[in-house]
Scaffold this motif. Structure first.
Motif, PDB file in Angstrom:
ATOM      1  N   PHE A 173       0.806  -1.203   0.000  1.00  0.00           N
ATOM      2  CA  PHE A 173       0.000   0.000   0.000  1.00  0.00           C
ATOM      3  C   PHE A 173       0.849   1.268   0.000  1.00  0.00           C
ATOM      4  N   LEU A 174       2.009   1.225   0.611  1.00  0.00           N
ATOM      5  CA  LEU A 174       2.835   2.429   0.764  1.00  0.00           C
ATOM      6  C   LEU A 174       3.266   3.031  -0.570  1.00  0.00           C
ATOM      7  N   GLU A 175       3.573   2.191  -1.540  1.00  0.00           N
ATOM      8  CA  GLU A 175       4.000   2.704  -2.855  1.00  0.00           C
ATOM      9  C   GLU A 175       2.910   3.578  -3.479  1.00  0.00           C
ATOM     10  N   THR A 176       1.675   3.086  -3.476  1.00  0.00           N
ATOM     11  CA  THR A 176       0.581   3.862  -4.066  1.00  0.00           C
ATOM     12  C   THR A 176       0.268   5.092  -3.218  1.00  0.00           C
ATOM     13  N   PHE A 177       0.380   4.950  -1.906  1.00  0.00           N
ATOM     14  CA  PHE A 177       0.143   6.070  -1.005  1.00  0.00           C
ATOM     15  C   PHE A 177       1.128   7.198  -1.284  1.00  0.00           C
ATOM     16  N   ILE A 178       2.403   6.853  -1.408  1.00  0.00           N
ATOM     17  CA  ILE A 178       3.442   7.850  -1.685  1.00  0.00           C
ATOM     18  C   ILE A 178       3.198   8.520  -3.029  1.00  0.00           C
ATOM     19  N   LYS A 215       0.209  10.948  -2.794  1.00  0.00           N
ATOM     20  CA  LYS A 215       0.525  12.167  -2.038  1.00  0.00           C
ATOM     21  C   LYS A 215       1.444  13.087  -2.843  1.00  0.00           C
ATOM     22  N   GLU A 216       2.407  12.513  -3.556  1.00  0.00           N
ATOM     23  CA  GLU A 216       3.294  13.335  -4.381  1.00  0.00           C
ATOM     24  C   GLU A 216       2.520  13.998  -5.509  1.00  0.00           C
ATOM     25  N   GLU A 217       1.534  13.295  -6.055  1.00  0.00           N
ATOM     26  CA  GLU A 217       0.692  13.879  -7.090  1.00  0.00           C
ATOM     27  C   GLU A 217      -0.112  15.058  -6.529  1.00  0.00           C
ATOM     28  N   GLN A 218      -0.620  14.919  -5.320  1.00  0.00           N
ATOM     29  CA  GLN A 218      -1.342  16.013  -4.682  1.00  0.00           C
ATOM     30  C   GLN A 218      -0.432  17.217  -4.454  1.00  0.00           C
ATOM     31  N   ILE A 219       0.810  16.952  -4.075  1.00  0.00           N
ATOM     32  CA  ILE A 219       1.775  18.033  -3.863  1.00  0.00           C
ATOM     33  C   ILE A 219       2.009  18.797  -5.159  1.00  0.00           C
ATOM     34  N   VAL A 220       2.195  18.070  -6.258  1.00  0.00           N
ATOM     35  CA  VAL A 220       2.434  18.704  -7.551  1.00  0.00           C
ATOM     36  C   VAL A 220       1.228  19.545  -7.968  1.00  0.00           C
ATOM     37  N   GLU A 221       0.019  19.019  -7.765  1.00  0.00           N
ATOM     38  CA  GLU A 221      -1.190  19.771  -8.117  1.00  0.00           C
ATOM     39  C   GLU A 221      -1.291  21.064  -7.317  1.00  0.00           C
ATOM     40  N   LEU A 245       1.778  17.114   3.755  1.00  0.00           N
ATOM     41  CA  LEU A 245       1.851  15.973   2.839  1.00  0.00           C
ATOM     42  C   LEU A 245       3.282  15.451   2.727  1.00  0.00           C
ATOM     43  N   ARG A 246       4.241  16.360   2.697  1.00  0.00           N
ATOM     44  CA  ARG A 246       5.643  15.932   2.626  1.00  0.00           C
ATOM     45  C   ARG A 246       6.060  15.165   3.869  1.00  0.00           C
ATOM     46  N   LEU A 247       5.552  15.583   5.036  1.00  0.00           N
ATOM     47  CA  LEU A 247       5.841  14.838   6.261  1.00  0.00           C
ATOM     48  C   LEU A 247       5.251  13.431   6.193  1.00  0.00           C
ATOM     49  N   GLU A 248       4.045  13.310   5.664  1.00  0.00           N
ATOM     50  CA  GLU A 248       3.418  11.997   5.525  1.00  0.00           C
ATOM     51  C   GLU A 248       4.212  11.115   4.566  1.00  0.00           C
ATOM     52  N   VAL A 249       4.682  11.703   3.470  1.00  0.00           N
ATOM     53  CA  VAL A 249       5.477  10.950   2.492  1.00  0.00           C
ATOM     54  C   VAL A 249       6.788  10.486   3.124  1.00  0.00           C
ATOM     55  N   GLU A 250       7.440  11.374   3.872  1.00  0.00           N
ATOM     56  CA  GLU A 250       8.689  10.998   4.534  1.00  0.00           C
ATOM     57  C   GLU A 250       8.470   9.887   5.551  1.00  0.00           C
ATOM     58  N   ASN A 251       7.380   9.957   6.280  1.00  0.00           N
ATOM     59  CA  ASN A 251       7.054   8.909   7.241  1.00  0.00           C
ATOM     60  C   ASN A 251       6.854   7.573   6.521  1.00  0.00           C
ATOM     61  N   ASP A 275      -3.200   7.324  11.674  1.00  0.00           N
ATOM     62  CA  ASP A 275      -4.616   6.998  11.523  1.00  0.00           C
ATOM     63  C   ASP A 275      -5.091   7.238  10.093  1.00  0.00           C
ATOM     64  N   GLU A 276      -4.588   8.302   9.472  1.00  0.00           N
ATOM     65  CA  GLU A 276      -4.975   8.603   8.082  1.00  0.00           C
ATOM     66  C   GLU A 276      -4.522   7.491   7.147  1.00  0.00           C
ATOM     67  N   LEU A 277      -3.302   7.035   7.330  1.00  0.00           N
ATOM     68  CA  LEU A 277      -2.788   5.944   6.508  1.00  0.00           C
ATOM     69  C   LEU A 277      -3.593   4.676   6.739  1.00  0.00           C
ATOM     70  N   ALA A 278      -3.961   4.424   7.976  1.00  0.00           N
ATOM     71  CA  ALA A 278      -4.769   3.234   8.288  1.00  0.00           C
ATOM     72  C   ALA A 278      -6.147   3.342   7.649  1.00  0.00           C
TER      73      ALA A 278
END
Length: 113
Positions: A12-17, A20-26, A82-88, A106-109
């Motif tokens: 799941f982490l690959e798609t999550f990252i 989130k990176e796509e959201q950052i770019v937008e 979002l960057r903090l979530e990606v780094e985590n 919790d958000e990731l869960a």
């Protein structure tokens, strides 16, 4: 915070990252578009003759400040989060073994469900 086995979380982490990176770019593109629009408005206003400027008017400074908060400041705070979530998520991927128990937000869960 929730504890799960790393092996359950890895796929799941690959798609999550990526999401989130796509959201950052937008969000960064939204900020750039606003800044370009603002610069074009300012250039247009400055290029007017004095008489046209009197009749055209300019947005009050407090309106510009509210626009800046809405279009730049808040999105920048969201990008930071979002960057903090990606780094985590990346740290979980890189520093854990498949048999380890990892702590996920919790958000990731919620997104895993």
């Amino acid at each position: 915070m929730t504890h799960r086995k790393a092996a359950e979380v890895y796929p799941f982490l690959e798609t999550f990252i990526a999401r989130k990176e796509e959201q950052i770019v937008e969000m960064e593109q939204l900020i750039e578009r606003y800044e370009k629009k603002r610069q074009m408005e300012e250039r247009s206003y400055q290029s007017m003759s004095g008489l046209r400027r009197m009749f055209a008017g300019k947005k009050p400074d407090h309106h510009l400040a509210v626009e800046y908060i809405h279009y730049v400041k808040r999105p920048m705070e969201q990008i930071r989060q979002l960057r903090l979530e990606v780094e985590n998520a990346r740290s979980i991927l890189q520093s854990s073994k498949p048999t380890d128990l990892v702590t996920i937000s919790d958000e990731l869960a919620k997104e895993m469900i």
